[in-house]
Write an enzyme that holds these catalytic residues in place. Structure first.
Site, PDB file in Angstrom:
ATOM      1  N   GLY A 489     -11.646  -6.000   3.759  1.00  0.00           N
ATOM      2  CA  GLY A 489     -10.570  -6.356   4.666  1.00  0.00           C
ATOM      3  C   GLY A 489      -9.528  -5.268   4.708  1.00  0.00           C
ATOM      4  O   GLY A 489      -9.693  -4.194   4.131  1.00  0.00           O
ATOM      5  N   GLN A 490      -8.473  -5.586   5.398  1.00  0.00           N
ATOM      6  CA  GLN A 490      -7.431  -4.617   5.614  1.00  0.00           C
ATOM      7  C   GLN A 490      -6.145  -5.245   5.124  1.00  0.00           C
ATOM      8  O   GLN A 490      -5.680  -6.214   5.685  1.00  0.00           O
ATOM      9  CB  GLN A 490      -7.341  -4.323   7.104  1.00  0.00           C
ATOM     10  CG  GLN A 490      -6.849  -2.960   7.404  1.00  0.00           C
ATOM     11  CD  GLN A 490      -7.367  -2.507   8.751  1.00  0.00           C
ATOM     12  OE1 GLN A 490      -7.965  -3.285   9.500  1.00  0.00           O
ATOM     13  NE2 GLN A 490      -7.135  -1.268   9.088  1.00  0.00           N
ATOM     14  N   GLY A 491      -5.631  -4.725   4.044  1.00  0.00           N
ATOM     15  CA  GLY A 491      -4.372  -5.246   3.534  1.00  0.00           C
ATOM     16  C   GLY A 491      -3.227  -4.562   4.238  1.00  0.00           C
ATOM     17  O   GLY A 491      -3.435  -3.744   5.126  1.00  0.00           O
ATOM     18  N   GLY A 492      -2.029  -4.902   3.835  1.00  0.00           N
ATOM     19  CA  GLY A 492      -0.865  -4.285   4.444  1.00  0.00           C
ATOM     20  C   GLY A 492      -0.836  -2.787   4.228  1.00  0.00           C
ATOM     21  O   GLY A 492      -0.284  -2.037   5.027  1.00  0.00           O
ATOM     22  N   PHE A 493      -1.460  -2.327   3.183  1.00  0.00           N
ATOM     23  CA  PHE A 493      -1.306  -0.925   2.825  1.00  0.00           C
ATOM     24  C   PHE A 493      -2.590  -0.135   2.891  1.00  0.00           C
ATOM     25  O   PHE A 493      -2.657   0.980   2.404  1.00  0.00           O
ATOM     26  CB  PHE A 493      -0.720  -0.806   1.423  1.00  0.00           C
ATOM     27  CG  PHE A 493       0.622  -1.448   1.328  1.00  0.00           C
ATOM     28  CD1 PHE A 493       1.699  -0.894   1.998  1.00  0.00           C
ATOM     29  CD2 PHE A 493       0.809  -2.608   0.629  1.00  0.00           C
ATOM     30  CE1 PHE A 493       2.936  -1.486   1.950  1.00  0.00           C
ATOM     31  CE2 PHE A 493       2.045  -3.200   0.573  1.00  0.00           C
ATOM     32  CZ  PHE A 493       3.125  -2.648   1.233  1.00  0.00           C
ATOM     33  N   VAL A 496      -9.484  -2.487   1.889  1.00  0.00           N
ATOM     34  CA  VAL A 496      -9.970  -2.922   0.590  1.00  0.00           C
ATOM     35  C   VAL A 496     -11.496  -2.939   0.643  1.00  0.00           C
ATOM     36  O   VAL A 496     -12.086  -3.446   1.591  1.00  0.00           O
ATOM     37  CB  VAL A 496      -9.440  -4.326   0.241  1.00  0.00           C
ATOM     38  CG1 VAL A 496      -9.890  -4.721  -1.152  1.00  0.00           C
ATOM     39  CG2 VAL A 496      -7.934  -4.358   0.326  1.00  0.00           C
ATOM     40  N   LYS A 510      -8.633  -0.838  -3.524  1.00  0.00           N
ATOM     41  CA  LYS A 510      -7.651  -0.799  -2.442  1.00  0.00           C
ATOM     42  C   LYS A 510      -7.353   0.655  -2.180  1.00  0.00           C
ATOM     43  O   LYS A 510      -6.801   1.363  -3.023  1.00  0.00           O
ATOM     44  CB  LYS A 510      -6.400  -1.526  -2.903  1.00  0.00           C
ATOM     45  CG  LYS A 510      -5.370  -1.691  -1.830  1.00  0.00           C
ATOM     46  CD  LYS A 510      -4.160  -2.292  -2.449  1.00  0.00           C
ATOM     47  CE  LYS A 510      -3.273  -2.988  -1.468  1.00  0.00           C
ATOM     48  NZ  LYS A 510      -2.048  -3.409  -2.161  1.00  0.00           N
ATOM     49  N   ASP A 607       6.503 -10.327  -1.159  1.00  0.00           N
ATOM     50  CA  ASP A 607       5.607 -10.490   0.002  1.00  0.00           C
ATOM     51  C   ASP A 607       4.583 -11.584  -0.293  1.00  0.00           C
ATOM     52  O   ASP A 607       3.386 -11.415  -0.110  1.00  0.00           O
ATOM     53  CB  ASP A 607       4.914  -9.171   0.327  1.00  0.00           C
ATOM     54  CG  ASP A 607       4.304  -9.197   1.723  1.00  0.00           C
ATOM     55  OD1 ASP A 607       3.425  -8.375   2.009  1.00  0.00           O
ATOM     56  OD2 ASP A 607       4.690 -10.065   2.542  1.00  0.00           O
TER      57      ASP A 607
END
Ligand SMILES: *[C@@H]1O[C@H](CO)[C@@H](O)[C@H](O)[C@H]1NC(C)=O
Ligand SMILES: *[C@@H]1O[C@H](CO)[C@@H](O)[C@H](O)[C@H]1NC(C)=O
Ligand SMILES: *[C@@H]1O[C@H](CO)[C@@H](O)[C@H](O)[C@H]1NC(C)=O
Ligand SMILES: *[C@@H]1O[C@H](CO)[C@@H](O)[C@H](O)[C@H]1NC(C)=O
Ligand SMILES: *[C@@H]1O[C@H](CO)[C@@H](O)[C@H](O)[C@H]1NC(C)=O
Ligand SMILES: *[C@@H]1O[C@H](CO)[C@@H](O)[C@H](O)[C@H]1NC(C)=O
Ligand SMILES: *[C@@H]1O[C@H](CO)[C@@H](O)[C@H](O)[C@H]1NC(C)=O
Length: 811
Positions: A489-493, A496, A510, A607
């Site tokens: 997936g795509q985290g905020g930063f 992953v 990550k 967050d």
């Protein structure tokens, strides 16, 4: 008697042994073992029963994976027993007979020519072909199964329309895994306007892959794999329109499959593991629903809310994001210009006009002259040529985080002026920041150097919770070189990835994106802090990996992904009964309590949200993403920060507006989270009624009917102990959670409870005070108001979105 027995046995042997490579007129294939195989044995054709059905069908499957059926001949007309026979005659016609010699299915070849020596052959592409014996030119085939796709698009297969005969070839879903007859979904070419590839449910478009831009389908990003597997071909001429994809390297085995629910995925055969792996998914994110944001709005995956109005447009309704947007200032037709947008995928082209020989300048002129024209773009991005103009509202626009082909959107000059002034202001801010940042990074470089030294010293002193530094090659190896198959997936930063170390240990990597805004700062704090933190309800960090300016964090891998995948999903939602949900709320409270009070350090998460709560095998919650956490001195309970990080919808008002964070701002987010877990609805993007979730909860609370908040899948609200098929939940427990949640989201931080009293409250071991009105007003105000705009520009302080403006002579 004896002879009869022998001949039966004889036939039986023939049956078992016959895997045919070619079928001549007079040959038959009987149910019960006889098959036709492709030249090199990739595919096989014969009788099969799908899923749990007993019906018999003629199908084509992969020989090495015989449950993967890629084509079905008689999908609408099954044979009900095992006595079906497929025969091939002198006219090259294939006929399927049932026990009583009734015709179940037959092919309808091109009758204008009579075959001399017809043969039936299965090609290694999966194409079943009726042709003249020594004829290999596909133009002269009498019949081929590729013209009648089922639910699979194999390499070399086309979807399209024959404009002369009107014949349409498209892939369509099975009704269910037990029934291959045509279901509701179909992937086809929509010939209206500039033709595009769309997924339909019945006659309604539900997903749009888009029109051809010379490189790929323009509504989607091409494979982001560095070595694209496919080459694509889109043909539009007076005879036909079709789309075709072909494998670049024929040593790969791959298929594009639509499942009965309309989900379209590309699979690749992994020869090492002997299994299919998902290579890509068409409906990969929340933005794949056609027209989700309405007109003149873009949808960006990972953004909250997903929908946002295009520059120069405002929401039609402040509550329902699917209502779309309208112009801030109406067009004047003659006094208009264009705003060049670089990150928007091309909108729906079903009401557009295209001309392949015009250049961009001519395209602009054409659009100016035509008052109905709302936007224009190049038709072919690879050559920078051609003209595509939109003649209606712009709809179904995905926004990317990197540049794609430019789209020129028509706006009144006055609006363009406003946008330009805003851009200039932003530029000034960016310049100011770029002076400050280099000084900052020198400090952080020094800190990082010290950190590295410290860490290696620690390694020597053999602490129990030691941090591992992984080398880049190990990580690249573990993640198949960060292959998109491994992407979780795509985290905020950043992205992953799932990885597997040599010892077979699974990890989550990550990979921090360089432009994500996560500097050395956040990286350093994340590594130092988390490695020291050990708690059942926190995700474990094993270590990090640094290569050049690339930075990666190596975490334990949790197979169930994050909480938002469950509570906001129609199906998976059902997996969480009330007991599970309460267990999750309790676990998050424990994790947070540890962070706030019990760990050596005092950490504010900043967050906290559903996507940051991961679930392990037993659905125990684990808080992740401490990238934003800050270390606290003992008596310092509130800090002011210039940069607001966090997610709108979960942020307390004092944090969103003034950047003031404290443990109480985490408590606020926790309250939002509890309500989301109970209702199964997001606070942000809550669109069922004219209120946001907090407002809604407050209203029901004050009106004495708080139990109406409960997600339908947990249970109904009548009775003391409501019962559902999923189990029982205890009314008083739910009520208490709602009560605690409302205490958490109160406007004044000092009114909110501390985490240290939270567990007692949730456990019913203390009396609860009456809550005051929640601090929800930010939800309503942050969009248009000045304060909120400040917040937003603070948040995306280094946006590099290029916006240029073209002016036209107003006449
Ligand atoms: C079948 O295999 C042979 C020998 O390996 C190869 O030369 C030929 O190209 C293959 N045919 C197809 C259609 O893949
Ligand atoms: C598929 O393969 C398995 C294992 O090789 C075999 O037992 C089974 O009968 C096959 N099914 C069909 C329909 O050929
Ligand atoms: C065979 O097919 C014919 C024609 O489709 C049908 O009328 C008949 O009932 C079928 N017989 C069996 C045994 O299914
Ligand atoms: C049938 O074949 C002829 C000759 O190849 C071709 O011109 C014609 O278009 C074909 N008809 C159909 C319906 O495919
Ligand atoms: C095709 O893929 C195989 C296996 O991955 C590889 O060995 C081969 O070099 C590739 N061929 C081409 C032309 O890229
Ligand atoms: C496309 O544009 C060219 C050049 O402007 C023009 O000559 C041609 O007629 C146009 N074609 C159509 C179908 O409008
Ligand atoms: C939001 O708008 C969409 C499209 O206009 C509509 O279908 C939907 O019912 C609306 N939802 C609410 C809650 O009004």
């Amino acid at each position: 008697m004896e002879t009869l027995w022998w001949s039966t046995l004889f036939f039986f042997f023939i049956f078992k042994a016959s895997t045919l490579k070619i079928i001549n007129p007079g040959d038959v294939i009987k149910d019960g073992g006889e098959t036709l195989e492709s030249e090199n044995g990739t595919f096989e054709m014969g009788f099969f029963s799908p899923g749990n059905s007993n019906n018999r069908y003629i199908g084509i499957w992969y020989k090495f994976s015989n449950t993967t059926v890629v084509w079905v001949a008689n999908r609408e007309a099954p044979v009900s027993d095992n006595n079906g026979v497929l025969s091939f005659d002198n006219n090259g016609i294939l006929t399927l007979f049932n026990e009583t010699n009734g015709v179940v299915w037959y092919t309808n070849p091109n009758t204008s020519r009579t075959p001399h020596e017809p043969v039936l052959q299965l090609f290694d592409s999966g194409n079943l072909v009726v042709k003249e014996k020594n004829e290999d030119d596909s133009k002269n085939f009498f019949w081929e199964s590729f013209d009648f796709p089922s639910d699979n698009l194999l390499p070399g297969m086309k979807i399209g329309i024959n404009l002369i005969t009107g014949f349409e070839y498209y892939i369509s879903s099975w009704k269910s895994s037990d029934d291959p007859s045509q279901g509701q979904y179909s992937l086809r070419i929509d010939p209206h306007g500039y033709p595009q590839v769309v997924l339909k449910k019945g006659s309604e478009t539900v997903y749009r892959a888009g029109s051809w831009d010379g490189h790929y389908l323009s509504a989607r990003k091409p494979d982001d794999n560095p070595i694209p597997l496919y080459s694509y071909n889109f043909v539009i001429n007076e005879n036909e329109i079709y789309f075709k994809s072909e494998l670049k390297n024929s040593s790969f085995i791959s298929r594009y499959t639509m499942d009965p629910s309309g989900l379209m995925q590309r699979f690749i055969w992994n020869q090492m593991k002997n299994e299919w792996q998902v290579y890509s998914t068409a409906q990969a994110d929340g933005c794949s629903t056609y027209g989700l944001c309405g007109s003149y709005a873009s949808c960006k995956s990972g953004r909250f809310p997903l929908c946002s109005c295009l520059e120069g447009f405002k929401p039609k309704s402040s509550m329902n994001t699917s209502d779309g947007c309208s112009r801030t200032t109406e067009l004047g037709c003659s006094g208009d210009g264009f705003l060049k947008q670089r990150r928007l995928a091309l909108p729906d082209t079903s009401k557009s006009w295209a001309n392949g020989s015009m250049n961009l300048k001519e395209c602009e002129e054409f659009c100016v002259k035509n008052c109905a024209c709302t936007a224009y773009a190049n038709l072919d991005v690879t050559k920078g040529s051609g003209c595509l103009v939109w003649l209606d509202e712009l709809i179904d626009i995905t926004e990317f985080s990197q540049d794609v082909q430019p789209l020129y959107i028509r706006l009144p000059i006055s609006e363009l002026d406003k946008i330009q002034r805003k851009m200039e202001k932003k530029k000034a801010v960016i310049i100011a920041i770029s002076i400050i940042v280099p000084m900052g990074s020198m400090v952080t470089l020094f800190l990082l150097y010290k950190l590295k030294k410290n860490l290696s010293n620690k390694g020597k002193t053999k602490e129990k919770m030691e941090m591992q530094i992984f080398d880049f090659a190990t990580i690249a190896n573990a993640t198949n070189n960060f292959s998109s198959n491994n992407k979780l997936g795509q985290g905020g930063f950043g992205n992953v990835y799932k990885g597997m170390l040599k010892e077979g240990k699974e990890i989550a990597v990550k990979r921090l994106s360089k432009d994500s805004g996560q500097g050395f700062d956040e990286f350093k704090s994340e590594v130092t802090l988390i490695v020291k933190l050990q708690h059942r309800n926190l995700v474990k960090l094993f270590g990090c990996c640094i290569k050049g300016d690339e930075r990666m964090l190596i975490y334990e891998y949790l197979p169930n992904k994050s909480l938002d995948n469950f509570i906001f999903d129609k199906t998976r939602n059902k997996l969480l009964d009330w007991e599970r949900r309460f267990h999750i709320i309790d676990g998050i409270a424990r994790g947070l309590l540890y962070l706030h009070h019990d760990s050596r350090l005092r950490i504010i998460h900043r967050d906290l949200k559903a996507s940051n709560i991961l679930l392990d095998n037993d659905m125990n919650p684990k808080i992740s993403d401490f990238g934003l956490a800050r270390m606290f001195g003992g008596d310092q309970i509130e800090d002011k920060t210039r940069r607001v990080v966090g997610t709108y919808g979960y942020m307390s008002p004092e944090y969103a507006f003034y950047g003031r964070f404290s443990m109480k701002s985490d408590v606020f987010s926790f309250g939002v989270l509890i309500l989301e877990i109970i209702t199964g609805k997001r606070n942000r993007g809550y669109s069922d009624i004219n209120h946001n979730l907090l407002e809604h909860a407050w209203r029901l609370w004050t009106e004495g009917r708080p139990l109406e908040l409960i997600n339908k899948t947990i249970g109904d609200t009548d009775g003391g102990n409501a019962t559902t098929s999923d189990g029982t939940y205890i009314t008083s427990e739910v009520l208490r959670c709602i009560h605690v949640a409302l205490l958490c989201v109160q406007q004044r931080p000092e009114d909110r409870p501390k985490m240290s009293s939270m567990l007692l409250m949730l456990g019913g071991e203390s009396t609860l005070p009456e809550p005051n009105q929640p601090g929800y007003f930010i939800e309503k105000d942050w969009l248009p108001s000045a304060t909120a705009a400040d917040c937003r520009s603070r948040k995306q302080s280094t946006s590099s979105n290029e916006v240029t403006i073209t002016m036209l002579d107003a006449r």
